[in-house]
Write a protein that holds these residues in place. Structure first.
Motif: not given
Length: 246
Positions: A36-40, A44-49, A51-56, A122-127
């Motif tokens: 599912r992460l690959g599709e997101m 649809d990058p906006s979905r990822f931004e 709604h960060i997956p729970p394991h992330w 993931f690095h961008q999210v962490v930063r």
């Protein structure tokens, strides 16, 4: 980072991060995210931004605990603020990459061509998550540097070799600025806080209390530390590396 990883504060932060991550991992079913992460990310990058997956989210918390611990420990070892800020940036990248590869990648099950892209995301999210704390640490590094320069301006010789024509600084003013005097001593002798503590025969907590003005100037431990800074008590052999005379 390899040497800082041995400090008590970093080891404690890592232990806490492991407990939190593994607790969330045991209580969740993150394998449902396979594919599912690959599709997101791709469609649809906006979905990822948004709604960060729970394991992330768990991995992000892991990195949030570890990176500031490295930064706090590095403040004691990297006196130049520009180098310290560079260290913080590199630390964030390394922690993000290692966290993703060790803890998140097994649940994403991405093809090889997408792994680098996932790590970059993931690095961008962490930063973004550690930006405020990194800014605070960077400010503290510059404040320490500024205090050291103030002390150097008071005590530095002129270009001709004579003393600067300045009014003497009141003793009580210098006493209030313990941290500045300590940092100036470390720079002048190319040594560490641990070496000063060892020469003064004080434990690390006592040194921290002294630095935060939680020890009075009349205490035995304060007097021992002041004796080292004044050059009355020498550092242990091998700990002092005086700068060459001009």
């Amino acid at each position: 980072m390899r040497s800082l990883a041995k400090t008590a504060s970093v080891r404690k932060a890592r232990a806490k991060a492991e407990v939190e991550f593994r607790s969330r991992e045991a209580a969740a079913n993150w394998r449902d995210w396979r594919g599912r992460l690959g599709e997101m990310i791709e469609f649809d990058p906006s979905r990822f931004e948004n709604h960060i997956p729970p394991h992330w989210q768990a991995g992000l918390r892991y990195a949030e605990l570890i990176i500031p611990a490295y930064g706090t420990a590095a403040l004691e070892e990297i006196p130049k603020p520009s180098e310290f800020e560079k260290f913080l940036r590199e630390c964030a990248w390394i922690v993000a990459q290692r966290t993703y590869e060790a803890k998140l990648q097994p649940y994403d099950a991405l093809p090889l061509r997408k792994i680098d892209f996932a790590i970059a995301n993931f690095h961008q999210v962490v930063r973004t998550a550690v930006a405020a704390e990194s800014g605070r640490l960077g400010l503290e590094a510059w404040q320490r540097h500024n205090a050291r320069l103030d002390l150097e301006m008071v005590s530095a010789p002129t270009a001709a070799g004579g003393a600067m024509d300045v009014d003497p600084v009141p003793a009580e003013t210098l006493a209030r600025d313990r941290e500045a005097r300590l940092q100036a001593f470390l720079t002048a002798n190319s040594t560490t806080i641990a070496a000063v503590s060892e020469a003064a025969l004080v434990h690390k907590p006592d040194m921290q209390h002294w630095r935060h003005e939680e020890l009075s100037g009349d205490s035995v431990m304060s007097q021992r530390i002041e004796s080292v800074l004044a050059g009355k008590t020498p550092l242990k052999a091998g700990d002092a590396k005086p700068l060459a005379a001009a």
